[in-house]
Design a protein around this motif. Structure first.
Motif, mmCIF file in Angstrom:
data_model
loop_
_atom_site.group_PDB
_atom_site.id
_atom_site.type_symbol
_atom_site.label_atom_id
_atom_site.label_comp_id
_atom_site.label_asym_id
_atom_site.label_seq_id
_atom_site.Cartn_x
_atom_site.Cartn_y
_atom_site.Cartn_z
ATOM 1 N N TYR A 23 0.717 -1.346 0.020
ATOM 2 C CA TYR A 23 -0.046 0.050 -0.022
ATOM 3 C C TYR A 23 0.800 1.314 0.024
ATOM 4 N N ARG A 24 1.888 1.180 0.754
ATOM 5 C CA ARG A 24 2.722 2.303 0.872
ATOM 6 C C ARG A 24 3.497 2.950 -0.253
ATOM 7 N N VAL A 25 3.941 1.719 -1.107
ATOM 8 C CA VAL A 25 4.619 1.932 -2.454
ATOM 9 C C VAL A 25 3.603 2.629 -3.542
ATOM 10 N N LEU A 26 2.363 1.680 -3.435
ATOM 11 C CA LEU A 26 1.625 2.080 -4.676
ATOM 12 C C LEU A 26 0.945 3.691 -4.236
ATOM 13 N N THR A 27 0.600 3.773 -2.970
ATOM 14 C CA THR A 27 0.190 5.222 -2.665
ATOM 15 C C THR A 27 1.168 6.336 -3.002
ATOM 16 N N MET A 28 2.568 6.002 -2.779
ATOM 17 C CA MET A 28 3.645 6.914 -3.216
ATOM 18 C C MET A 28 3.484 7.278 -4.543
ATOM 19 N N LEU A 29 3.324 6.488 -5.276
ATOM 20 C CA LEU A 29 3.481 6.330 -6.831
ATOM 21 C C LEU A 29 2.090 6.991 -7.037
ATOM 22 N N TYR A 30 1.163 6.856 -6.630
ATOM 23 C CA TYR A 30 -0.290 7.687 -7.038
ATOM 24 C C TYR A 30 -0.202 8.954 -6.599
ATOM 25 N N ALA A 31 0.342 9.359 -5.547
ATOM 26 C CA ALA A 31 0.505 10.771 -5.181
ATOM 27 C C ALA A 31 1.415 11.468 -5.906
ATOM 28 N N ILE A 32 2.573 10.841 -6.522
ATOM 29 C CA ILE A 32 3.280 11.598 -7.628
ATOM 30 C C ILE A 32 2.488 11.635 -8.791
ATOM 31 N N GLY A 33 1.756 10.886 -9.136
ATOM 32 C CA GLY A 33 1.111 10.894 -10.485
ATOM 33 C C GLY A 33 -0.070 12.071 -10.212
ATOM 34 N N LEU A 34 -0.773 12.139 -9.163
ATOM 35 C CA LEU A 34 -1.725 13.322 -9.058
ATOM 36 C C LEU A 34 -0.897 14.602 -9.296
ATOM 37 N N PHE A 35 0.174 14.870 -8.701
ATOM 38 C CA PHE A 35 0.948 16.005 -8.842
ATOM 39 C C PHE A 35 1.394 16.308 -10.064
ATOM 40 N N ILE A 79 8.400 9.318 13.150
ATOM 41 C CA ILE A 79 8.862 9.867 12.065
ATOM 42 C C ILE A 79 7.917 10.022 10.880
ATOM 43 N N ASP A 80 7.379 8.699 10.696
ATOM 44 C CA ASP A 80 6.422 8.551 9.519
ATOM 45 C C ASP A 80 5.186 9.217 9.415
ATOM 46 N N LEU A 81 4.819 9.422 10.654
ATOM 47 C CA LEU A 81 3.692 10.425 10.788
ATOM 48 C C LEU A 81 4.059 11.753 10.659
ATOM 49 N N ALA A 82 5.155 12.085 11.125
ATOM 50 C CA ALA A 82 5.618 13.480 10.813
ATOM 51 C C ALA A 82 5.824 13.915 9.439
ATOM 52 N N ILE A 83 6.265 12.916 8.755
ATOM 53 C CA ILE A 83 6.759 13.310 7.320
ATOM 54 C C ILE A 83 5.081 13.489 6.572
ATOM 55 N N ALA A 84 4.159 12.749 7.009
ATOM 56 C CA ALA A 84 2.933 12.968 6.472
ATOM 57 C C ALA A 84 2.211 14.035 6.776
ATOM 58 N N LEU A 85 2.395 14.646 7.983
ATOM 59 C CA LEU A 85 1.585 15.748 8.490
ATOM 60 C C LEU A 85 2.754 16.911 7.817
ATOM 61 N N THR A 86 3.706 16.701 7.688
ATOM 62 C CA THR A 86 4.606 18.031 6.876
ATOM 63 C C THR A 86 3.956 17.922 5.496
ATOM 64 N N GLY A 87 3.747 17.032 4.783
ATOM 65 C CA GLY A 87 3.201 17.161 3.421
ATOM 66 C C GLY A 87 1.752 17.608 3.451
ATOM 67 N N GLY A 103 -10.672 21.663 -3.474
ATOM 68 C CA GLY A 103 -10.655 20.296 -2.604
ATOM 69 C C GLY A 103 -9.487 19.382 -3.045
ATOM 70 N N GLY A 104 -8.546 20.036 -3.903
ATOM 71 C CA GLY A 104 -7.695 19.120 -4.475
ATOM 72 C C GLY A 104 -6.741 18.267 -3.497
ATOM 73 N N PRO A 105 -6.263 17.309 -3.871
ATOM 74 C CA PRO A 105 -5.614 16.647 -3.006
ATOM 75 C C PRO A 105 -4.237 17.241 -2.183
ATOM 76 N N THR A 106 -3.865 16.648 -1.233
ATOM 77 C CA THR A 106 -2.605 17.210 -0.292
ATOM 78 C C THR A 106 -1.576 16.492 -1.031
ATOM 79 N N LEU A 107 -0.246 17.084 -0.729
ATOM 80 C CA LEU A 107 0.827 16.237 -1.254
ATOM 81 C C LEU A 107 0.849 14.869 -1.039
ATOM 82 N N PRO A 108 0.990 14.254 0.098
ATOM 83 C CA PRO A 108 0.894 12.792 0.452
ATOM 84 C C PRO A 108 -0.207 12.151 0.038
ATOM 85 N N SER A 109 -1.362 12.931 -0.256
ATOM 86 C CA SER A 109 -2.713 12.290 -0.610
ATOM 87 C C SER A 109 -3.071 11.233 0.196
ATOM 88 N N ILE A 110 -3.382 9.932 -0.374
ATOM 89 C CA ILE A 110 -3.950 8.789 0.506
ATOM 90 C C ILE A 110 -2.630 7.972 1.083
#
Length: 408
Positions: A23-35, A79-87, A103-110
């Motif tokens: 899930y983490r790998v796929l959602t990372m790619l998804y967030a980059i695709g949205l950007f 640290i993981d949660l802090a990165i998500a909150l920072t995004g 209502g566009g997605p945030t940088l980290p999205s899902i």
């Protein structure tokens, strides 16, 4: 017999960690695709690109951290949660007002949900609620006002993570309960097997020493008395026994652990795992024991044949002990289409009504374990019919279908 220890691990949690890794790998790619698809909506794309570089490096470098509960430490989760909150907080700085208001997605999205789910799998629903709260606050700050879609997403993450955390806690408790039940069952079977073996050997000798010592008197009588005390103590031990505590693995993600001990039969067979039951029962034939067998071999799996022969031996021991030295016995083997039936009959005085229940209560397990216990483990049955003054008949039945599939 040689023994083989099998370690059985039960865990519904480990698949959740594997799913979270993907899930983490796929959602990372998804967030980059949205950007990339909404690149024109960002006034400061450099900030977003810098964040995604950190996100990619962090996600790929920490894949081993989300493979088990032990590897997923509290420090990593923080640290993981802090990165998500920072995004989330950086989104209004990098994007234009239209992106935020629409209502566009945030940088980290899902990808953010993966951080919360890691808390849920690691520590249960309380940890999930703790991690969901700052995510909800950060999303409200990013949007600037409690829009309906923002509230909807916040509530969805909150409820889903808490539900998953609760399910994980229930699964862990169920695994421990199941492990305990399997451990008790394995310990009970092992205790019954030891009780049969001890009854067929040690207890018989102690009982004989006690009887002979009482007849001879003197020092032999004292020895017989001691043998009687040891017989009582040993019967109490094998009829009660100890049940070991269930094992729980150090890595909580591996769930509960049960160690089961299997016995490997070392007797020679016919090459296909079967032996001729007649060959095992023939040595019981004697001057006062008649043996009737079919003209053709009676094949049974080696473990089943050995246990059935031992049950016959226990029945004959009871004849010698309770019917007297002059009693005669008969062994009849019948090879039926679906089962093998062995009947042991004697012409002794029979068993008084209620004597079997009394003997079992006293820890005398000759019938309860050496005979009925063995047949129960084989999926068969042992029927005992005794009429005072007319002898006793024990009918032992072993199904062939279960025997072919394996026993015990």
């Amino acid at each position: 017999m040689a023994k083989r220890v099998r370690v059985i691990r039960m865990s519904v949690e480990q698949p959740l960690w594997r799913a979270l890794t993907g899930y983490r790998v796929l959602t990372m790619l998804y967030a980059i695709g949205l950007f990339a698809s909404a690149y024109d909506e960002f006034d400061r794309p450099g900030i977003a690109i810098a964040f995604y570089v950190v996100l990619v490096v962090w996600t790929l470098a920490t894949l081993p951290r989300v493979q088990s509960a032990v590897a997923c430490t509290k420090r990593f989760l923080a640290i993981d949660l802090a990165i998500a909150l920072t995004g989330i907080v950086l989104t209004p700085i990098a994007a234009d007002d239209h992106h935020i208001q629409s209502g566009g997605p945030t940088l980290p999205s899902i990808w953010t949900a993966g951080s919360v789910l890691a808390y849920a799998i690691k520590g249960g629903w309380r940890w999930a609620a703790f991690a969901s709260t700052p995510v909800a606050v950060a999303n409200l700050i990013e949007r600037g006002f409690p829009a309906r879609d923002t509230v909807h997403n916040v509530v969805l993450v909150w409820v889903a993570s808490i539900a998953i955390g609760y399910v994980v806690e229930v699964a862990r408790a169920s695994e421990r309960t199941l492990a305990r039940a399997l451990e008790i069952e394995a310990a009970t079977r092992e205790r019954e097997r030891l009780a049969r073996d001890i009854h067929d050997g040690v207890l018989q000798v102690l009982a004989m020493v006690q009887r002979r010592g009482a007849v001879l008197g003197g020092e032999a009588g004292e020895l017989g008395r001691l043998a009687g005390e040891q017989e009582i103590a040993l019967r109490t031990l094998v009829s009660g026994g100890l049940v070991p505590v269930s094992r729980v693995s150090l890595d909580a993600a591996e769930g509960a652990v049960v160690r089961a001990v299997d016995e490997e039969d070392v007797d020679e067979d016919d090459g296909d795992g079967t032996v001729d039951l007649r060959a095992l029962l023939a040595p019981y034939a004697a001057a006062k024991v008649s043996f009737a067998e079919p003209g053709a071999p009676v094949p049974l799996p080696a473990p089943a044949a050995k246990e059935l022969a031992a049950a016959v031996g226990a029945a004959l021991d009871n004849v010698r002990r309770h019917a007297g030295e002059d009693a005669r016995a008969w062994i009849l083997v019948e090879d039926e289409p679906r089962e093998v039936v062995v009947t042991v009959r004697d012409d002794g005085p029979g068993i008084p009504e209620g004597r079997l229940a009394q003997a079992e209560g006293e820890g005398r397990l000759g019938v309860a374990q050496s005979i009925r216990g063995r047949l129960r483990d084989l999926g068969g049955s042992a029927e005992l019919v005794s009429i005072p003054g007319q002898g006793t008949e024990v009918e032992l039945k072993v199904p062939k279908a279960r025997g072919k599939a394996g026993t015990r």
